[in-house]
Design a protein around this motif. Structure first.
Motif, mmCIF file in Angstrom:
data_model
loop_
_atom_site.group_PDB
_atom_site.id
_atom_site.type_symbol
_atom_site.label_atom_id
_atom_site.label_comp_id
_atom_site.label_asym_id
_atom_site.label_seq_id
_atom_site.Cartn_x
_atom_site.Cartn_y
_atom_site.Cartn_z
ATOM 1 N N HIS A 44 0.839 -1.203 0.000
ATOM 2 C CA HIS A 44 0.000 0.000 0.000
ATOM 3 C C HIS A 44 0.875 1.255 0.000
ATOM 4 O O HIS A 44 0.736 2.132 0.845
ATOM 5 C CB HIS A 44 -0.934 -0.001 1.216
ATOM 6 N N ASP A 45 1.770 1.293 -0.976
ATOM 7 C CA ASP A 45 2.687 2.435 -1.069
ATOM 8 C C ASP A 45 1.959 3.742 -1.365
ATOM 9 O O ASP A 45 2.491 4.827 -1.111
ATOM 10 C CB ASP A 45 3.728 2.183 -2.180
ATOM 11 N N ASP A 46 0.753 3.628 -1.906
ATOM 12 C CA ASP A 46 -0.005 4.817 -2.291
ATOM 13 C C ASP A 46 -0.745 5.446 -1.118
ATOM 14 O O ASP A 46 -1.270 6.558 -1.237
ATOM 15 C CB ASP A 46 -1.023 4.446 -3.377
ATOM 16 N N LEU A 47 -0.774 4.749 0.030
ATOM 17 C CA LEU A 47 -1.535 5.263 1.175
ATOM 18 C C LEU A 47 -0.612 5.791 2.271
ATOM 19 O O LEU A 47 0.439 5.198 2.550
ATOM 20 C CB LEU A 47 -2.406 4.153 1.779
ATOM 21 N N GLU A 51 -3.640 5.962 7.102
ATOM 22 C CA GLU A 51 -4.654 5.210 6.346
ATOM 23 C C GLU A 51 -4.334 3.718 6.351
ATOM 24 O O GLU A 51 -5.234 2.876 6.430
ATOM 25 C CB GLU A 51 -4.729 5.733 4.896
ATOM 26 N N ARG A 52 -3.039 3.395 6.276
ATOM 27 C CA ARG A 52 -2.637 1.988 6.301
ATOM 28 C C ARG A 52 -3.000 1.330 7.628
ATOM 29 O O ARG A 52 -3.320 0.144 7.680
ATOM 30 C CB ARG A 52 -1.128 1.853 6.039
ATOM 31 N N GLY A 78 10.550 -26.858 -8.273
ATOM 32 C CA GLY A 78 11.977 -26.887 -7.971
ATOM 33 C C GLY A 78 12.696 -25.569 -8.193
ATOM 34 O O GLY A 78 13.925 -25.520 -8.227
ATOM 35 N N GLU A 79 11.940 -24.477 -8.333
ATOM 36 C CA GLU A 79 12.535 -23.157 -8.573
ATOM 37 C C GLU A 79 12.541 -22.319 -7.294
ATOM 38 O O GLU A 79 11.645 -22.431 -6.458
ATOM 39 C CB GLU A 79 11.738 -22.404 -9.642
ATOM 40 N N SER A 80 13.559 -21.461 -7.159
ATOM 41 C CA SER A 80 13.622 -20.524 -6.038
ATOM 42 C C SER A 80 12.690 -19.348 -6.306
ATOM 43 O O SER A 80 12.340 -19.061 -7.453
ATOM 44 C CB SER A 80 15.048 -20.013 -5.840
ATOM 45 N N ILE A 81 12.292 -18.660 -5.238
ATOM 46 C CA ILE A 81 11.419 -17.484 -5.380
ATOM 47 C C ILE A 81 12.011 -16.296 -4.637
ATOM 48 O O ILE A 81 12.872 -16.448 -3.778
ATOM 49 C CB ILE A 81 10.000 -17.767 -4.828
ATOM 50 N N GLN A 82 11.527 -15.123 -4.988
ATOM 51 C CA GLN A 82 11.863 -13.899 -4.277
ATOM 52 C C GLN A 82 10.639 -13.511 -3.447
ATOM 53 O O GLN A 82 9.689 -12.927 -3.961
ATOM 54 C CB GLN A 82 12.244 -12.782 -5.265
ATOM 55 N N CYS A 83 10.669 -13.854 -2.181
ATOM 56 C CA CYS A 83 9.529 -13.609 -1.296
ATOM 57 C C CYS A 83 9.574 -12.185 -0.744
ATOM 58 O O CYS A 83 10.609 -11.741 -0.235
ATOM 59 C CB CYS A 83 9.557 -14.610 -0.138
ATOM 60 N N PRO A 84 8.464 -11.432 -0.848
ATOM 61 C CA PRO A 84 8.442 -10.090 -0.280
ATOM 62 C C PRO A 84 8.564 -10.142 1.245
ATOM 63 O O PRO A 84 8.247 -11.163 1.863
ATOM 64 C CB PRO A 84 7.076 -9.540 -0.711
ATOM 65 N N VAL A 85 9.032 -9.067 1.819
ATOM 66 C CA VAL A 85 9.168 -8.969 3.280
ATOM 67 C C VAL A 85 8.214 -7.893 3.783
ATOM 68 O O VAL A 85 8.230 -6.762 3.290
ATOM 69 C CB VAL A 85 10.619 -8.612 3.683
ATOM 70 N N TYR A 86 7.380 -8.253 4.756
ATOM 71 C CA TYR A 86 6.398 -7.311 5.289
ATOM 72 C C TYR A 86 6.932 -6.643 6.544
ATOM 73 O O TYR A 86 7.532 -7.295 7.403
ATOM 74 C CB TYR A 86 5.084 -8.036 5.596
ATOM 75 N N ASP A 87 6.731 -5.337 6.652
ATOM 76 C CA ASP A 87 7.182 -4.556 7.808
ATOM 77 C C ASP A 87 5.958 -4.162 8.633
ATOM 78 O O ASP A 87 5.196 -3.273 8.252
ATOM 79 C CB ASP A 87 7.930 -3.306 7.327
ATOM 80 N N TYR A 88 5.766 -4.826 9.770
ATOM 81 C CA TYR A 88 4.586 -4.577 10.604
ATOM 82 C C TYR A 88 4.587 -3.174 11.202
ATOM 83 O O TYR A 88 3.520 -2.609 11.466
ATOM 84 C CB TYR A 88 4.514 -5.595 11.745
ATOM 85 N N THR A 89 5.758 -2.616 11.424
ATOM 86 C CA THR A 89 5.822 -1.280 12.034
ATOM 87 C C THR A 89 5.335 -0.206 11.067
ATOM 88 O O THR A 89 4.890 0.860 11.485
ATOM 89 C CB THR A 89 7.257 -0.937 12.488
ATOM 90 N N ARG A 90 5.393 -0.500 9.771
ATOM 91 C CA ARG A 90 4.950 0.466 8.752
ATOM 92 C C ARG A 90 3.606 0.085 8.127
ATOM 93 O O ARG A 90 3.082 0.826 7.302
ATOM 94 C CB ARG A 90 6.005 0.567 7.639
ATOM 95 N N HIS A 91 3.080 -1.074 8.495
ATOM 96 C CA HIS A 91 1.848 -1.582 7.875
ATOM 97 C C HIS A 91 1.996 -1.614 6.350
ATOM 98 O O HIS A 91 1.092 -1.225 5.608
ATOM 99 C CB HIS A 91 0.636 -0.713 8.255
#
Length: 208
Positions: A44-47, A51-52, A78-91
């Motif tokens: 939610h980079d737009d908020l 609001e978040r 069998g493929e690797s992924i790029q998992c996003p990381v969530y920051d709870y302090t910033r919602h």
């Protein structure tokens, strides 16, 4: 090539599902990969921050489930992924990514991992961890204050307006989809049962 087995671990906030997941990870080490549904909260980079804070994070629509499904398919292939990381302090998502490599067993943990039929259909085992409501809110308060930089007032408001009603509307009903329902993440009998089951899956992998 053998395909990884997927174990879904659901349950309400503070129920002990992370504890149970971590105990399994400690036992099986690199044979197990852990994916957290929380990391797939929508960006939610737009908020603005205020609001978040008001977003209902306990509703199925709060998650980018399509991305998680795509990532699970890659891991099964069998493929690797790029998992996003969530920051709870910033919602919000942090903007960082973590490389997750496939392994024999994938533990998928989150409050609503059993709510989406597409996710359930990919799971080999479905677990629901439950706990008394008073215990869950106390654990949530302690965790959010210590680990996520929240204040008590914000936690209480969020719990009463979204967490509690969404638990009974969306989380609790998914218990009916579980193969195993356990009370608390410190249930040693349930841990022994899952150890035995995972070992049999690993043997199937090795013999496959």
């Amino acid at each position: 090539m053998n395909s990884p087995y997927i174990v879904g671990i659901a349950g309400g906030t503070g129920s002990g599902k992370s504890t149970f997941t971590n105990r399994l990870k400690k036992i099986f080490g690199d044979q197990v990969t852990v994916l957290y549904y929380d990391n797939y909260y929508k960006a939610h980079d737009d908020l603005p921050f205020e609001e978040r804070k008001k977003i209902n994070y306990d509703h199925p629509d709060a998650f980018e489930t399509s991305l998680l499904l795509e990532h699970l398919k890659k891991l099964k292939a069998g493929e690797s992924i790029q998992c996003p990381v969530y920051d709870y302090t910033r919602h919000n998502r942090s903007g960082e990514f973590v490389t997750v490599n496939p392994s024999k067993i994938i533990l998928l943990e989150g409050i609503l991992v059993l709510s989406d039929k597409r996710l359930r259909n990919m799971m080999d085992i479905k677990i629901f961890v439950e706990a008394d409501a008073d215990e869950r809110i106390l654990r949530r308060v302690l965790r959010d204050v210590k680990e996520r930089g929240r204040d008590i007032e914000n936690i209480a408001d969020q719990y009463l307006t979204t967490v509690k009603p969404m638990h009974y509307l969306y989380v609790e009903p998914t218990k009916g989809y579980a193969d195993i329902v356990i009370n608390s993440g410190m249930n040693d009998v349930a841990l022994d049962v899952m150890q035995t089951k995972i070992r049999s899956l690993l043997e199937s992998w090795d013999n496959g």
